[in-house]
Design a protein around this motif. Structure first.
Motif, PDB file in Angstrom:
ATOM      1  N   GLU A   6      -2.109  -0.068  -4.321  1.00  0.00           N
ATOM      2  CA  GLU A   6      -1.462  -0.565  -4.124  1.00  0.00           C
ATOM      3  C   GLU A   6       0.057  -1.047  -4.962  1.00  0.00           C
ATOM      4  O   GLU A   6      -0.798   0.146  -6.368  1.00  0.00           O
ATOM      5  CB  GLU A   6      -1.983  -2.002  -3.872  1.00  0.00           C
ATOM      6  N   ALA A   7       0.878  -0.660  -4.654  1.00  0.00           N
ATOM      7  CA  ALA A   7       2.158  -0.439  -6.270  1.00  0.00           C
ATOM      8  C   ALA A   7       2.325  -2.400  -6.864  1.00  0.00           C
ATOM      9  O   ALA A   7       1.965  -2.978  -7.055  1.00  0.00           O
ATOM     10  CB  ALA A   7       3.205  -0.658  -5.338  1.00  0.00           C
ATOM     11  N   ALA A   9       0.539  -1.527   0.157  1.00  0.00           N
ATOM     12  CA  ALA A   9       0.248  -0.380  -0.401  1.00  0.00           C
ATOM     13  C   ALA A   9       0.595   1.485   0.123  1.00  0.00           C
ATOM     14  O   ALA A   9       2.023   1.727   0.731  1.00  0.00           O
ATOM     15  CB  ALA A   9      -0.882   0.088   1.342  1.00  0.00           C
ATOM     16  N   ILE A  10       0.518   2.514  -0.702  1.00  0.00           N
ATOM     17  CA  ILE A  10       1.811   3.116  -0.951  1.00  0.00           C
ATOM     18  C   ILE A  10       1.206   4.350  -0.730  1.00  0.00           C
ATOM     19  O   ILE A  10       1.781   4.875   0.709  1.00  0.00           O
ATOM     20  CB  ILE A  10       2.061   3.567  -2.818  1.00  0.00           C
ATOM     21  N   VAL A  11       0.021   4.546  -0.245  1.00  0.00           N
ATOM     22  CA  VAL A  11      -1.431   5.416  -0.352  1.00  0.00           C
ATOM     23  C   VAL A  11      -2.052   4.692   0.209  1.00  0.00           C
ATOM     24  O   VAL A  11      -2.857   4.003  -0.533  1.00  0.00           O
ATOM     25  CB  VAL A  11      -1.478   7.410  -1.139  1.00  0.00           C
ATOM     26  N   VAL A  12      -3.049   5.812   1.086  1.00  0.00           N
ATOM     27  CA  VAL A  12      -4.572   5.390   1.705  1.00  0.00           C
ATOM     28  C   VAL A  12      -5.552   6.738   1.395  1.00  0.00           C
ATOM     29  O   VAL A  12      -4.644   7.561   1.896  1.00  0.00           O
ATOM     30  CB  VAL A  12      -4.814   5.139   3.116  1.00  0.00           C
ATOM     31  N   ILE A  13      -6.845   7.168   0.433  1.00  0.00           N
ATOM     32  CA  ILE A  13      -7.639   7.542  -0.486  1.00  0.00           C
ATOM     33  C   ILE A  13      -8.961   7.143   0.628  1.00  0.00           C
ATOM     34  O   ILE A  13      -8.554   6.084   1.591  1.00  0.00           O
ATOM     35  CB  ILE A  13      -7.502   8.199  -2.122  1.00  0.00           C
ATOM     36  N   GLU A  14      -9.763   7.757   0.797  1.00  0.00           N
ATOM     37  CA  GLU A  14     -10.901   8.578   1.411  1.00  0.00           C
ATOM     38  C   GLU A  14     -11.605   9.141   0.147  1.00  0.00           C
ATOM     39  O   GLU A  14     -11.761   9.654  -0.243  1.00  0.00           O
ATOM     40  CB  GLU A  14     -10.350   9.046   2.778  1.00  0.00           C
ATOM     41  N   THR A  15     -12.860   7.841  -0.022  1.00  0.00           N
ATOM     42  CA  THR A  15     -13.571   7.812  -0.714  1.00  0.00           C
ATOM     43  C   THR A  15     -15.179   8.053   0.601  1.00  0.00           C
ATOM     44  O   THR A  15     -15.310   8.108   1.375  1.00  0.00           O
ATOM     45  CB  THR A  15     -14.206   7.004  -2.075  1.00  0.00           C
ATOM     46  N   GLU A  16     -16.469   8.641  -0.553  1.00  0.00           N
ATOM     47  CA  GLU A  16     -17.873   8.961   0.592  1.00  0.00           C
ATOM     48  C   GLU A  16     -17.713   6.805   1.073  1.00  0.00           C
ATOM     49  O   GLU A  16     -18.303   7.350   1.720  1.00  0.00           O
ATOM     50  CB  GLU A  16     -18.842   8.953  -0.682  1.00  0.00           C
TER      51      GLU A  16
END
Length: 432
Positions: free
Chosen positions: A49-50, A35-42
């Protein structure tokens, strides 16, 4: 060779998402599928993931920043890559590095602002590759000995709520103040102060209330369900099944050392089996056609602290009951910890929602688009039933199927309910 990591489109039609967390530090290597970054949606938090091994050379946005889909958010390099001039490399790729925070001097502290001056809004950063760039952090409204680190979204929410940003405890990396920290502070501030005297209160004064700020998930749930009721013609089919054999089979399956099987796991498997027996139910409505699927994907409602989510189990009609139980548990844990992937929330033709553990006898649910039906499961209850002309005590479960009348006729839903109830009362067929 270095490449830009851009904000992905987390769902069809999405225009932006929030960078929630950076699990990997700058100039740190990572492996494929990490996991490179965690994003948040509704709907949920999503791990990006890489696609291959590499190194995270530069973060272009801070945690807590809302970013347009397609905008660069990080610079990635090949394994072992260490460019001498990251800024020049970014410029070559059509992006820019985030501005460095202003240096502070202990010899000459900043002069305090004039009393009448208002906090200035954050200034937008340069456009990134033709996309609207996330804004940089705004300067503190007053001079402090240490800089307060907070996302632009958190600062805006605090300002709108009348809170001082330096009075909020941050839970992000390095104590950074994130959106959730501001929302929690707003919720605490809106609670009525405790009464100064120990005298018991016999009635709540008129007009007292507490505002709980909407989460992105709660807003999304409201929008989707209102749209469902407004655009989807619902009808309902009810049925009651004897549950003694179902509970007996579950007890046999849950022998010491065996994976634990719940009643809901058996219900989910029965739904998939009934969809195979009545394939007209395994459909959804599209603008141009009724789409019928080969395998049965079933969504299972999971309650979280921020709202209800419905991760999807794939090809349940081909899964053994132990796999259904294990996949459901894994999805439930991911949902409650905010680690569901967007793919986990997409697809399927039917949902299962169960309030039986709360003692609810019967309820009707709203269809979760684009599904064509949702099955509501009540509690297993002991009540009088007629058996061979005699009233005896029996264990029953009540079910309500909410159906989209566009792709599915009433007779089809009635046939499905008959097959489903027969499976519940003869659970060996569920496992066949």
């Amino acid at each position: 060779m270095a490449t830009l990591l851009r904000m992905p489109e987390p769902a069809a039609g999405a225009t932006s998402a929030v960078v929630s967390e950076w699990p990997i530090a700058e100039n740190s290597p990572y492996s494929v599928n990490a996991a490179i970054v965690v994003i948040e949606t509704e709907k949920a938090s999503i791990e990006i993931e890489a696609e291959s091994d590499g190194v995270l050379l530069k973060r272009l946005v801070a945690a807590g920043t809302e970013v347009d889909v397609g905008a660069p958010i990080a610079l990635l390099g090949a394994p072992g890559e260490r460019p001498e001039n990251v800024e020049a490399l970014l410029a070559e790729l059509g992006a820019t590095a985030p501005p460095a925070p202003p240096a502070t001097s202990s010899a000459q502290p900043a002069a305090p602002p004039a009393p009448s001056a208002a906090a200035s809004p954050a200034q937008p950063a340069a456009a990134l590759n033709g996309q609207a760039a996330p804004v940089t952090e705004e300067p503190p409204a007053e001079s402090t000995s240490a800089r307060v680190f907070a996302s632009p979204l958190a600062r805006r929410l605090a300002r709108q709520g009348g809170l001082a940003i330096d009075q909020i405890a941050g839970t992000g990396p390095g104590g950074r103040i994130l959106r959730r920290d501001v929302e929690e502070a707003l919720a605490r501030a809106s609670r009525p102060a405790p009464t100064p005297t120990p005298a018991p209160v016999t009635a709540t004064p008129s007009g007292e209330y507490e505002d709980i700020p909407h989460s992105r998930i709660r807003r999304a749930i409201a929008t989707r369900l209102v749209a469902s009721k407004q655009t989807t013609p619902h009808f309902y089919v009810r049925g009651t099944a004897r549950a003694e054999q179902l509970l007996a089979v579950r007890a046999q399956l849950n022998q010491p050392g065996s994976p634990k099987i719940s009643v809901n796991d058996l219900v989910v498997k029965a739904v998939a089996r009934a969809h195979r027996l009545v394939p007209e139910m395994n459909t959804i409505w599209t603008p141009d056609a009724v789409r019928r699927f080969t395998h049965v994907d079933v969504a299972v409602a999971v309650a979280t602290d921020t709202g209800l989510v419905t991760p999807v189990l794939r090809a349940v009609d081909t899964m053994p009951i132990t796999a259904v139980a294990e996949t459901t548990r894994r999805h439930a844990e991911s949902a409650r910890t905010g680690r569901l992937r967007q793919n986990d929330l997409e697809g399927g033709t039917v949902s299962v929602t169960n309030l039986g553990m709360y003692g609810t006898e019967e309820f009707t649910a709203i269809i979760n688009p684009p599904h064509s039906s949702i099955l509501s499961v009540g509690a297993a209850r002991t009540e009088p039933v007629v058996e061979n002309g005699t009233v005896v005590a029996g264990t029953t479960i009540r079910f309500v199927l909410s159906v989209d009348h566009r792709p599915i006729d009433g007779t089809v839903a009635a046939r499905w309910m008959a097959e489903f109830l027969a499976l519940i009362e003869n659970p060996v067929r569920i496992l066949a």
